[in-house]
Design an enzyme around this catalytic site. Structure first.
Site, mmCIF file in Angstrom:
data_model
loop_
_atom_site.group_PDB
_atom_site.id
_atom_site.type_symbol
_atom_site.label_atom_id
_atom_site.label_comp_id
_atom_site.label_asym_id
_atom_site.label_seq_id
_atom_site.Cartn_x
_atom_site.Cartn_y
_atom_site.Cartn_z
ATOM 1 N N GLU A 46 27.937 104.664 4.534
ATOM 2 C CA GLU A 46 26.793 104.109 3.883
ATOM 3 C C GLU A 46 26.813 104.900 2.522
ATOM 4 O O GLU A 46 26.541 104.250 1.378
ATOM 5 C CB GLU A 46 25.623 104.299 4.648
ATOM 6 N N TYR A 129 17.251 104.660 0.885
ATOM 7 C CA TYR A 129 18.369 103.630 1.415
ATOM 8 C C TYR A 129 19.194 104.493 2.560
ATOM 9 O O TYR A 129 19.226 103.978 3.602
ATOM 10 C CB TYR A 129 19.367 103.081 0.503
ATOM 11 N N ASP A 147 18.639 97.416 0.070
ATOM 12 C CA ASP A 147 19.586 97.717 -1.290
ATOM 13 C C ASP A 147 19.766 96.241 -1.915
ATOM 14 O O ASP A 147 18.983 95.568 -1.677
ATOM 15 C CB ASP A 147 21.089 98.011 -0.421
HETATM 16 N N1 ADE Z 1 26.310 97.384 2.999
HETATM 17 C C1 ADE Z 1 25.957 98.501 3.009
HETATM 18 N N2 ADE Z 1 26.017 99.118 4.441
HETATM 19 C C2 ADE Z 1 26.301 97.966 5.455
HETATM 20 C C3 ADE Z 1 25.982 97.739 6.424
HETATM 21 N N3 ADE Z 1 25.910 98.661 7.261
HETATM 22 N N4 ADE Z 1 26.276 96.373 6.766
HETATM 23 C C4 ADE Z 1 26.398 95.501 5.877
HETATM 24 N N5 ADE Z 1 26.682 95.651 4.388
HETATM 25 C C5 ADE Z 1 26.371 96.907 4.293
#
Ligand code: ADE
Ligand code: SF4
Length: 358
Positions: A46, A129, A147
Protein backbone atom coordinates in the site's frame (compact mmCIF):
# COMPACT_ATOMS: atom_id res chain seq x y z
CA UNK A 1 -22.67 18.19 1.91
CA UNK A 2 -24.24 18.32 -1.50
CA UNK A 3 -26.88 15.73 -2.24
CA UNK A 4 -26.45 13.66 -5.37
CA UNK A 5 -28.75 14.94 -8.12
CA UNK A 6 -30.07 11.47 -8.72
CA UNK A 7 -33.63 10.46 -9.46
CA UNK A 8 -35.83 9.73 -6.43
CA UNK A 9 -36.00 6.02 -7.19
CA UNK A 10 -32.20 5.67 -7.22
CA UNK A 11 -31.34 2.81 -4.88
CA UNK A 12 -29.70 3.38 -1.54
CA UNK A 13 -25.94 3.09 -2.18
CA UNK A 14 -25.71 0.39 0.47
CA UNK A 15 -28.08 -1.75 -1.61
CA UNK A 16 -25.69 -1.55 -4.52
CA UNK A 17 -22.79 -2.94 -2.49
CA UNK A 18 -23.34 -6.63 -3.27
CA UNK A 19 -23.07 -5.95 -7.00
CA UNK A 20 -19.75 -4.26 -6.75
CA UNK A 21 -18.48 -7.02 -4.47
CA UNK A 22 -19.66 -9.70 -6.91
CA UNK A 23 -17.93 -7.89 -9.73
CA UNK A 24 -14.74 -7.66 -7.69
CA UNK A 25 -14.69 -11.34 -6.81
CA UNK A 26 -14.98 -12.17 -10.47
CA UNK A 27 -12.75 -9.57 -12.03
CA UNK A 28 -10.07 -8.67 -9.55
CA UNK A 29 -6.52 -8.76 -10.76
CA UNK A 30 -4.34 -11.49 -9.37
CA UNK A 31 -1.76 -9.34 -7.60
CA UNK A 32 0.92 -10.85 -5.39
CA UNK A 33 -0.07 -8.88 -2.28
CA UNK A 34 -3.59 -10.25 -2.63
CA UNK A 35 -2.23 -13.72 -1.95
CA UNK A 36 -0.94 -12.86 1.51
CA UNK A 37 -2.56 -11.93 4.80
CA UNK A 38 0.71 -10.69 6.27
CA UNK A 39 0.02 -7.14 7.47
CA UNK A 40 3.65 -6.19 6.93
CA UNK A 41 3.61 -7.28 3.29
CA UNK A 42 0.26 -5.56 2.72
CA UNK A 43 1.52 -2.37 4.32
CA UNK A 44 4.54 -2.28 2.03
CA UNK A 45 2.33 -2.81 -1.02
CA UNK A 46 0.00 0.00 0.00
CA UNK A 47 2.88 2.37 0.67
CA UNK A 48 4.27 1.65 -2.79
CA UNK A 49 0.89 1.83 -4.54
CA UNK A 50 0.24 5.35 -3.32
CA UNK A 51 2.49 6.90 -5.88
CA UNK A 52 3.18 4.23 -8.46
CA UNK A 53 1.32 2.10 -10.97
CA UNK A 54 0.59 -1.52 -10.17
CA UNK A 55 2.79 -2.93 -12.95
CA UNK A 56 5.81 -1.12 -11.58
CA UNK A 57 5.05 -1.94 -7.97
CA UNK A 58 4.93 -5.73 -8.46
CA UNK A 59 8.68 -6.03 -9.07
CA UNK A 60 9.62 -3.53 -6.40
CA UNK A 61 7.39 -5.21 -3.85
CA UNK A 62 8.83 -8.65 -4.53
CA UNK A 63 12.42 -7.43 -4.28
CA UNK A 64 11.70 -5.35 -1.20
CA UNK A 65 10.14 -8.28 0.64
CA UNK A 66 12.92 -10.61 -0.40
CA UNK A 67 15.39 -8.11 1.00
CA UNK A 68 13.41 -7.13 4.11
CA UNK A 69 11.05 -10.03 4.77
CA UNK A 70 9.86 -8.91 8.20
CA UNK A 71 9.26 -5.82 10.29
CA UNK A 72 12.39 -6.71 12.26
CA UNK A 73 14.50 -6.97 9.13
CA UNK A 74 13.33 -3.57 7.93
CA UNK A 75 13.83 -2.01 11.36
CA UNK A 76 17.39 -3.31 11.50
CA UNK A 77 18.30 -2.31 7.93
CA UNK A 78 20.67 0.51 7.09
CA UNK A 79 18.80 3.50 5.73
CA UNK A 80 20.90 3.45 2.56
CA UNK A 81 19.84 -0.13 1.86
CA UNK A 82 16.19 0.79 2.22
CA UNK A 83 16.68 3.76 -0.10
CA UNK A 84 18.44 1.51 -2.59
CA UNK A 85 15.50 -0.90 -2.58
CA UNK A 86 13.17 2.07 -3.10
CA UNK A 87 15.35 3.68 -5.74
CA UNK A 88 13.23 4.71 -8.71
CA UNK A 89 9.91 4.85 -6.84
CA UNK A 90 10.36 8.50 -5.87
CA UNK A 91 9.04 10.22 -2.75
CA UNK A 92 12.00 8.97 -0.77
CA UNK A 93 10.73 10.42 2.48
CA UNK A 94 8.28 7.56 2.36
CA UNK A 95 11.04 4.97 2.31
CA UNK A 96 12.65 6.56 5.34
CA UNK A 97 9.31 6.65 7.10
CA UNK A 98 8.80 2.94 6.40
CA UNK A 99 11.99 2.11 8.23
CA UNK A 100 11.16 4.47 11.10
CA UNK A 101 7.68 2.93 11.36
CA UNK A 102 9.19 -0.56 11.42
CA UNK A 103 11.43 0.55 14.28
CA UNK A 104 8.41 1.93 16.14
CA UNK A 105 6.60 -1.40 15.61
CA UNK A 106 9.54 -3.26 17.10
CA UNK A 107 9.66 -0.91 20.07
CA UNK A 108 5.97 -0.52 20.76
CA UNK A 109 4.11 -3.38 19.11
CA UNK A 110 6.28 -6.48 19.40
CA UNK A 111 7.32 -6.19 15.76
CA UNK A 112 3.81 -6.23 14.35
CA UNK A 113 1.72 -3.76 12.45
CA UNK A 114 -0.85 -2.65 15.07
CA UNK A 115 -4.45 -3.69 14.45
CA UNK A 116 -5.97 -0.53 15.95
CA UNK A 117 -6.57 2.55 13.86
CA UNK A 118 -5.19 4.99 16.39
CA UNK A 119 -1.98 3.05 16.99
CA UNK A 120 -1.50 2.65 13.24
CA UNK A 121 -2.01 6.37 12.63
CA UNK A 122 0.64 7.16 15.24
CA UNK A 123 3.32 5.44 13.12
CA UNK A 124 5.61 7.59 10.98
CA UNK A 125 4.28 7.99 7.46
CA UNK A 126 1.03 6.14 8.12
CA UNK A 127 -1.79 8.46 7.08
CA UNK A 128 -5.52 7.84 6.96
CA UNK A 129 -5.32 6.02 3.62
CA UNK A 130 -2.57 3.60 4.64
CA UNK A 131 -4.08 2.95 8.05
CA UNK A 132 -7.48 2.25 6.48
CA UNK A 133 -5.94 -0.02 3.86
CA UNK A 134 -3.89 -2.17 6.24
CA UNK A 135 -6.56 -2.35 8.93
CA UNK A 136 -9.27 -3.37 6.48
CA UNK A 137 -7.27 -5.60 4.13
CA UNK A 138 -4.98 -7.34 6.60
CA UNK A 139 -7.16 -7.36 9.73
CA UNK A 140 -10.64 -7.05 8.24
CA UNK A 141 -11.40 -4.14 10.55
CA UNK A 142 -14.23 -1.85 9.44
CA UNK A 143 -11.84 0.92 8.44
CA UNK A 144 -12.70 3.22 5.56
CA UNK A 145 -10.25 4.54 3.00
CA UNK A 146 -10.17 7.03 0.18
CA UNK A 147 -7.61 7.36 -2.57
CA UNK A 148 -7.88 9.01 -5.97
CA UNK A 149 -9.72 6.02 -7.40
CA UNK A 150 -12.29 6.09 -4.62
CA UNK A 151 -12.92 9.82 -5.02
CA UNK A 152 -13.55 9.27 -8.72
CA UNK A 153 -15.86 6.29 -8.30
CA UNK A 154 -17.97 7.95 -5.60
CA UNK A 155 -18.06 11.32 -7.36
CA UNK A 156 -19.33 9.72 -10.56
CA UNK A 157 -21.57 7.07 -9.12
CA UNK A 158 -23.26 9.45 -6.65
CA UNK A 159 -22.88 12.63 -8.70
CA UNK A 160 -20.70 14.91 -6.61
CA UNK A 161 -19.45 18.06 -8.33
CA UNK A 162 -17.70 19.75 -5.45
CA UNK A 163 -14.21 21.01 -6.11
CA UNK A 164 -11.56 18.33 -5.62
CA UNK A 165 -10.51 18.95 -2.03
CA UNK A 166 -14.13 19.19 -0.91
CA UNK A 167 -15.00 16.11 -3.00
CA UNK A 168 -12.28 14.22 -1.17
CA UNK A 169 -13.73 15.15 2.22
CA UNK A 170 -17.18 14.22 0.92
CA UNK A 171 -15.79 10.88 -0.33
CA UNK A 172 -14.40 10.14 3.14
CA UNK A 173 -17.87 10.62 4.58
CA UNK A 174 -19.35 8.25 1.96
CA UNK A 175 -16.57 5.74 2.60
CA UNK A 176 -17.28 5.79 6.34
CA UNK A 177 -21.00 5.30 5.70
CA UNK A 178 -20.61 2.47 3.27
CA UNK A 179 -17.75 0.43 4.68
CA UNK A 180 -19.19 -2.88 5.91
CA UNK A 181 -19.20 -3.07 9.72
CA UNK A 182 -19.61 -6.81 10.00
CA UNK A 183 -16.76 -8.17 7.93
CA UNK A 184 -15.63 -7.67 4.36
CA UNK A 185 -14.26 -4.13 4.68
CA UNK A 186 -11.02 -5.11 2.99
CA UNK A 187 -12.85 -6.58 0.01
CA UNK A 188 -15.15 -3.60 -0.22
CA UNK A 189 -12.32 -1.09 -0.15
CA UNK A 190 -10.37 -3.03 -2.73
CA UNK A 191 -13.45 -3.37 -4.92
CA UNK A 192 -13.87 0.41 -4.98
CA UNK A 193 -10.21 0.98 -5.81
CA UNK A 194 -10.20 -1.80 -8.38
CA UNK A 195 -13.23 -0.36 -10.15
CA UNK A 196 -11.51 3.01 -10.30
CA UNK A 197 -8.26 1.49 -11.51
CA UNK A 198 -9.66 -0.80 -14.18
CA UNK A 199 -13.15 0.36 -15.26
CA UNK A 200 -13.97 3.83 -13.96
CA UNK A 201 -10.69 5.21 -15.23
CA UNK A 202 -10.02 8.94 -15.44
CA UNK A 203 -10.23 9.51 -19.18
CA UNK A 204 -11.95 6.48 -20.66
CA UNK A 205 -14.40 4.95 -18.22
CA UNK A 206 -15.79 1.69 -19.55
CA UNK A 207 -19.33 2.25 -18.35
CA UNK A 208 -20.69 -0.63 -20.41
CA UNK A 209 -18.66 -3.03 -18.26
CA UNK A 210 -19.43 -1.32 -14.98
CA UNK A 211 -21.53 -3.01 -12.31
CA UNK A 212 -22.83 0.44 -11.31
CA UNK A 213 -23.87 1.51 -14.79
CA UNK A 214 -27.61 1.63 -14.16
CA UNK A 215 -27.36 3.58 -10.91
CA UNK A 216 -24.53 5.90 -11.85
CA UNK A 217 -25.46 9.57 -11.78
CA UNK A 218 -22.54 10.72 -13.93
CA UNK A 219 -23.41 8.19 -16.61
CA UNK A 220 -27.08 9.13 -16.60
CA UNK A 221 -26.11 12.75 -17.07
CA UNK A 222 -23.24 12.10 -19.47
CA UNK A 223 -20.87 13.85 -17.11
CA UNK A 224 -18.33 11.08 -16.51
CA UNK A 225 -15.43 13.17 -17.70
CA UNK A 226 -16.48 16.21 -15.69
CA UNK A 227 -16.51 14.37 -12.37
CA UNK A 228 -14.74 14.58 -10.09
CA UNK A 229 -13.72 18.15 -10.81
CA UNK A 230 -10.09 18.53 -11.72
CA UNK A 231 -7.46 19.05 -9.06
CA UNK A 232 -5.90 22.46 -9.24
CA UNK A 233 -2.62 21.73 -10.97
CA UNK A 234 0.69 23.19 -10.03
CA UNK A 235 1.92 24.83 -13.15
CA UNK A 236 4.66 23.03 -14.94
CA UNK A 237 8.24 24.06 -14.33
CA UNK A 238 10.83 23.40 -17.01
CA UNK A 239 14.20 22.57 -15.52
CA UNK A 240 17.42 22.47 -17.45
CA UNK A 241 20.26 20.48 -15.94
CA UNK A 242 23.79 19.75 -16.85
CA UNK A 243 25.45 16.66 -15.44
CA UNK A 244 28.91 15.26 -15.75
CA UNK A 245 29.94 11.78 -16.64
CA UNK A 246 33.37 11.17 -15.22
CA UNK A 247 34.72 7.64 -15.51
CA UNK A 248 38.00 6.23 -14.27
CA UNK A 249 38.52 2.59 -15.07
CA UNK A 250 35.62 0.68 -13.58
CA UNK A 251 34.47 3.61 -11.45
CA UNK A 252 32.22 6.60 -12.01
CA UNK A 253 32.18 9.85 -10.12
CA UNK A 254 28.90 10.41 -8.32
CA UNK A 255 27.56 13.07 -6.04
CA UNK A 256 25.59 12.56 -2.88
CA UNK A 257 22.69 14.94 -2.44
CA UNK A 258 22.48 16.95 0.75
CA UNK A 259 20.66 15.54 3.76
CA UNK A 260 17.28 17.21 4.08
CA UNK A 261 15.32 18.50 1.13
CA UNK A 262 14.29 16.62 -1.94
CA UNK A 263 15.78 13.21 -2.62
CA UNK A 264 17.94 13.69 0.43
CA UNK A 265 21.13 11.61 0.56
CA UNK A 266 20.51 9.96 -2.78
CA UNK A 267 23.31 9.59 -5.28
CA UNK A 268 23.32 11.21 -8.70
CA UNK A 269 25.68 12.28 -11.44
CA UNK A 270 27.37 15.57 -10.46
CA UNK A 271 24.64 17.96 -11.49
CA UNK A 272 24.26 21.66 -12.03
CA UNK A 273 20.92 23.39 -12.50
CA UNK A 274 21.11 25.89 -15.35
CA UNK A 275 17.52 27.08 -15.31
CA UNK A 276 15.41 28.25 -13.74
CA UNK A 277 17.75 30.17 -11.48
CA UNK A 278 18.62 27.61 -8.83
CA UNK A 279 17.50 29.93 -6.00
CA UNK A 280 13.98 29.86 -7.38
CA UNK A 281 13.69 26.12 -7.88
CA UNK A 282 15.42 24.10 -5.24
CA UNK A 283 15.23 20.77 -7.06
CA UNK A 284 18.96 20.88 -7.64
CA UNK A 285 20.47 23.38 -5.25
CA UNK A 286 23.78 24.82 -6.39
CA UNK A 287 26.60 23.26 -4.43
CA UNK A 288 29.80 23.59 -6.36
CA UNK A 289 30.87 23.74 -9.91
CA UNK A 290 33.12 21.37 -11.68
CA UNK A 291 34.26 23.99 -14.13
CA UNK A 292 37.78 22.77 -13.55
CA UNK A 293 36.89 19.40 -14.99
CA UNK A 294 36.90 20.57 -18.59
CA UNK A 295 33.74 18.97 -19.83
CA UNK A 296 33.11 18.27 -23.49
CA UNK A 297 30.76 20.74 -25.16
CA UNK A 298 28.84 18.11 -27.06
CA UNK A 299 26.61 16.11 -24.68
CA UNK A 300 27.06 12.35 -24.49
CA UNK A 301 23.38 11.95 -23.75
CA UNK A 302 20.26 14.07 -23.42
CA UNK A 303 17.53 12.74 -21.17
CA UNK A 304 14.04 13.83 -20.30
CA UNK A 305 12.63 13.09 -16.88
CA UNK A 306 9.71 14.30 -14.77
CA UNK A 307 9.62 14.76 -11.03
CA UNK A 308 6.14 15.83 -9.88
CA UNK A 309 5.45 19.02 -11.86
CA UNK A 310 9.08 19.53 -12.92
CA UNK A 311 9.92 18.67 -16.52
CA UNK A 312 13.61 18.08 -16.66
CA UNK A 313 15.98 18.06 -19.58
CA UNK A 314 19.33 16.67 -18.52
CA UNK A 315 22.40 17.02 -20.69
CA UNK A 316 25.23 14.75 -19.68
CA UNK A 317 28.72 15.83 -20.69
CA UNK A 318 31.87 13.80 -20.42
CA UNK A 319 34.48 15.36 -18.19
CA UNK A 320 37.94 14.46 -17.03
CA UNK A 321 38.68 13.10 -13.57
CA UNK A 322 39.50 15.88 -11.09
CA UNK A 323 43.05 16.16 -9.81
CA UNK A 324 41.95 17.13 -6.30
CA UNK A 325 42.15 14.57 -3.55
CA UNK A 326 39.25 15.98 -1.56
CA UNK A 327 36.22 15.70 -3.78
CA UNK A 328 33.34 15.52 -1.29
CA UNK A 329 30.39 15.37 -1.79
CA UNK A 330 31.63 13.44 -4.78
CA UNK A 331 32.86 9.89 -4.59
CA UNK A 332 34.24 7.28 -6.92
CA UNK A 333 31.76 4.43 -7.09
CA UNK A 334 32.55 1.06 -8.69
CA UNK A 335 30.07 0.37 -11.46
CA UNK A 336 29.37 -3.04 -10.01
CA UNK A 337 27.91 -1.30 -6.93
CA UNK A 338 25.47 0.87 -8.86
CA UNK A 339 22.68 -1.71 -8.71
CA UNK A 340 22.68 -1.66 -4.91
CA UNK A 341 23.20 2.09 -4.53
CA UNK A 342 20.55 4.55 -3.35
CA UNK A 343 20.23 6.34 -6.68
CA UNK A 344 17.48 8.72 -7.69
CA UNK A 345 15.29 7.66 -10.59
CA UNK A 346 16.82 10.16 -12.99
CA UNK A 347 20.34 9.10 -12.05
CA UNK A 348 19.44 5.47 -12.63
CA UNK A 349 18.04 6.36 -16.04
CA UNK A 350 21.12 8.37 -16.94
CA UNK A 351 23.54 5.68 -15.82
CA UNK A 352 21.65 3.09 -17.80
CA UNK A 353 21.89 5.29 -20.88
CA UNK A 354 25.61 5.69 -20.27
CA UNK A 355 26.34 2.09 -19.40
CA UNK A 356 28.14 1.45 -22.66
CA UNK A 357 30.51 4.40 -22.20
CA UNK A 358 33.91 3.90 -20.70
N1 ADE B 1 -4.60 0.72 -5.09
C1 ADE B 1 -3.89 0.76 -3.95
N2 ADE B 1 -4.11 -0.29 -3.19
C2 ADE B 1 -5.00 -1.06 -3.87
C3 ADE B 1 -5.61 -2.28 -3.60
N3 ADE B 1 -5.35 -2.92 -2.47
N4 ADE B 1 -6.48 -2.75 -4.51
C4 ADE B 1 -6.73 -2.06 -5.62
N5 ADE B 1 -6.17 -0.92 -5.94
C5 ADE B 1 -5.32 -0.42 -5.07
FE1 SF4 C 1 -17.68 5.06 -13.55
FE2 SF4 C 1 -19.13 4.71 -15.76
FE3 SF4 C 1 -19.29 3.00 -13.73
FE4 SF4 C 1 -20.30 5.43 -13.51
S1 SF4 C 1 -20.99 3.82 -14.91
S2 SF4 C 1 -19.10 4.37 -11.97
S3 SF4 C 1 -18.83 6.63 -14.66
S4 SF4 C 1 -17.51 3.38 -15.03
Amino acid sequence: VRRPRSSPQAPDPAEVRPRLLAWYRQRRRDLPWRRTRDPYAIWISEAMLQQTRVETVVGYWERFLARFPTVEALAAAAEDDVLAAWSGLGYYRRARALRAAAQAMVERHAGRFPDELEAARALPGVGPYTAGAVLSIAFDRPAALVDGNVVRVFARWLGCDLEYAAATRWAWARAEELVPRDGGAGEWNQALMELGATVCTPREPRCAECPLQDVCVARAEGRQLELPRAKPRKSRVDVELEALFVARGAEVLLERRPSGGRMADLWQLPTLQLSPEPERASLFPPRYTLASLAADDEPLAVLRHSITHHRIVLRVHRAHPPAEKRIEPLAWIPRTRLGALALGGMARKALRALSSHQ
